[in-house]
Design a protein around this motif. Structure first.
Motif, mmCIF file in Angstrom:
data_model
loop_
_atom_site.group_PDB
_atom_site.id
_atom_site.type_symbol
_atom_site.label_atom_id
_atom_site.label_comp_id
_atom_site.label_asym_id
_atom_site.label_seq_id
_atom_site.Cartn_x
_atom_site.Cartn_y
_atom_site.Cartn_z
ATOM 1 N N SER A 57 -11.617 3.246 34.661
ATOM 2 C CA SER A 57 -11.837 3.443 36.099
ATOM 3 C C SER A 57 -11.046 4.650 36.607
ATOM 4 O O SER A 57 -10.432 4.594 37.664
ATOM 5 C CB SER A 57 -11.430 2.182 36.859
ATOM 6 O OG SER A 57 -10.062 1.891 36.602
ATOM 7 N N TYR A 58 -11.086 5.750 35.845
ATOM 8 C CA TYR A 58 -10.316 6.921 36.253
ATOM 9 C C TYR A 58 -10.824 7.465 37.580
ATOM 10 O O TYR A 58 -11.966 7.238 37.964
ATOM 11 C CB TYR A 58 -10.331 7.989 35.161
ATOM 12 C CG TYR A 58 -11.622 8.738 34.984
ATOM 13 C CD1 TYR A 58 -11.846 9.937 35.647
ATOM 14 C CD2 TYR A 58 -12.616 8.266 34.127
ATOM 15 C CE1 TYR A 58 -13.024 10.639 35.471
ATOM 16 C CE2 TYR A 58 -13.797 8.966 33.948
ATOM 17 C CZ TYR A 58 -13.993 10.144 34.627
ATOM 18 O OH TYR A 58 -15.161 10.840 34.452
ATOM 19 N N SER A 78 0.940 8.742 32.279
ATOM 20 C CA SER A 78 -0.102 9.085 33.260
ATOM 21 C C SER A 78 0.250 10.347 34.050
ATOM 22 O O SER A 78 1.411 10.586 34.373
ATOM 23 C CB SER A 78 -0.311 7.929 34.241
ATOM 24 O OG SER A 78 -0.779 6.798 33.569
ATOM 25 N N TYR A 79 -0.806 11.114 34.356
ATOM 26 C CA TYR A 79 -0.658 12.354 35.123
ATOM 27 C C TYR A 79 -1.786 12.504 36.121
ATOM 28 O O TYR A 79 -2.879 11.971 35.935
ATOM 29 C CB TYR A 79 -0.717 13.578 34.189
ATOM 30 C CG TYR A 79 0.591 13.916 33.535
ATOM 31 C CD1 TYR A 79 1.478 14.805 34.128
ATOM 32 C CD2 TYR A 79 0.942 13.355 32.317
ATOM 33 C CE1 TYR A 79 2.680 15.126 33.525
ATOM 34 C CE2 TYR A 79 2.145 13.669 31.698
ATOM 35 C CZ TYR A 79 3.006 14.554 32.314
ATOM 36 O OH TYR A 79 4.193 14.862 31.713
ATOM 37 N N GLU A 99 -16.479 16.925 28.400
ATOM 38 C CA GLU A 99 -17.822 16.749 28.952
ATOM 39 C C GLU A 99 -17.934 15.539 29.870
ATOM 40 O O GLU A 99 -18.793 15.507 30.738
ATOM 41 C CB GLU A 99 -18.839 16.614 27.816
ATOM 42 C CG GLU A 99 -18.992 17.864 27.005
ATOM 43 C CD GLU A 99 -20.012 17.721 25.894
ATOM 44 O OE1 GLU A 99 -20.542 16.614 25.688
ATOM 45 O OE2 GLU A 99 -20.292 18.729 25.240
ATOM 46 N N ASP A 100 -17.092 14.525 29.691
ATOM 47 C CA ASP A 100 -17.207 13.298 30.474
ATOM 48 C C ASP A 100 -17.142 13.558 31.974
ATOM 49 O O ASP A 100 -18.013 13.118 32.725
ATOM 50 C CB ASP A 100 -16.117 12.295 30.081
ATOM 51 C CG ASP A 100 -16.295 11.758 28.675
ATOM 52 O OD1 ASP A 100 -17.403 11.874 28.125
ATOM 53 O OD2 ASP A 100 -15.312 11.229 28.129
ATOM 54 N N CYS A 114 -8.582 16.946 41.627
ATOM 55 C CA CYS A 114 -7.429 16.202 41.119
ATOM 56 C C CYS A 114 -8.003 15.120 40.211
ATOM 57 O O CYS A 114 -8.813 14.307 40.645
ATOM 58 C CB CYS A 114 -6.637 15.576 42.256
ATOM 59 S SG CYS A 114 -5.279 14.527 41.671
ATOM 60 N N LEU A 115 -7.594 15.146 38.941
ATOM 61 C CA LEU A 115 -8.078 14.206 37.946
ATOM 62 C C LEU A 115 -6.923 13.334 37.486
ATOM 63 O O LEU A 115 -5.895 13.846 37.051
ATOM 64 C CB LEU A 115 -8.671 14.963 36.752
ATOM 65 C CG LEU A 115 -9.086 14.146 35.536
ATOM 66 C CD1 LEU A 115 -10.230 13.196 35.880
ATOM 67 C CD2 LEU A 115 -9.482 15.070 34.394
ATOM 68 N N GLU A 116 -7.096 12.034 37.608
ATOM 69 C CA GLU A 116 -6.077 11.099 37.134
ATOM 70 C C GLU A 116 -6.351 10.782 35.668
ATOM 71 O O GLU A 116 -7.460 10.369 35.314
ATOM 72 C CB GLU A 116 -6.127 9.809 37.957
ATOM 73 C CG GLU A 116 -5.099 8.797 37.543
ATOM 74 C CD GLU A 116 -5.192 7.515 38.351
ATOM 75 O OE1 GLU A 116 -4.349 6.641 38.132
ATOM 76 O OE2 GLU A 116 -6.106 7.382 39.188
ATOM 77 N N VAL A 117 -5.354 11.013 34.809
ATOM 78 C CA VAL A 117 -5.514 10.726 33.390
ATOM 79 C C VAL A 117 -4.497 9.675 32.959
ATOM 80 O O VAL A 117 -3.372 9.648 33.440
ATOM 81 C CB VAL A 117 -5.392 11.991 32.504
ATOM 82 C CG1 VAL A 117 -6.482 12.981 32.846
ATOM 83 C CG2 VAL A 117 -4.036 12.628 32.614
#
Length: 125
Positions: A57-58, A78-79, A99-100, A114-117
């Motif tokens: 559920s990113y 996490s970042y 690609e995701d 902003c991407l939560e990883v």
């Protein structure tokens, strides 16, 4: 396209065997060493494939452009990564090909996001 980068090993964790602190470009990040076929030495430069581990559920969202950077999210691996999504390339603290995000969020193409990883993996070559 690959995510193999030249990285400098800054620190090995004393408590978590897979935790490494790397200098990638100009950014210091704590990574999960998912593959390491040899003993690492602090201060040395290595080739490593850098990949993003996303949770089921990113979260990703368009945000106002700022500096491209990695911001640690509490404890652990996490970042929040800030950068431009350009097709399959995410230009954050380094260029990453994933690609995701591109296929799941095509409306964010060519936008600053902003991407939560969950974690940043480093697989040493």
């Amino acid at each position: 396209m690959n995510n193999i980068k030249e990285v400098k090993l800054l620190k090995l964790s004393e408590t978590i065997a897979e935790e490494v602190t790397l200098l990638i470009g100009d950014e210091v990040v704590e990574c999960f060493a998912s593959c390491c076929p040899y003993e690492l030495e602090v201060g040395r430069i290595y080739s490593a494939e850098i990949s993003l581990n996303l949770s089921q559920s990113y979260e990703v969202q368009e945000v106002e452009p700022t500096d491209v950077r990695a911001v640690k999210k509490g404890r652990g691996f996490s970042y929040y990564l800030y950068g431009y999504l350009n097709d399959k390339e995410f230009m954050t603290f380094t260029a990453l090909f994933d690609e995701d995000v591109h296929y799941e969020y095509p409306d964010l193409n060519n936008k600053f996001i902003c991407l939560e990883v969950e974690r940043i993996d480093a697989s040493f070559c």
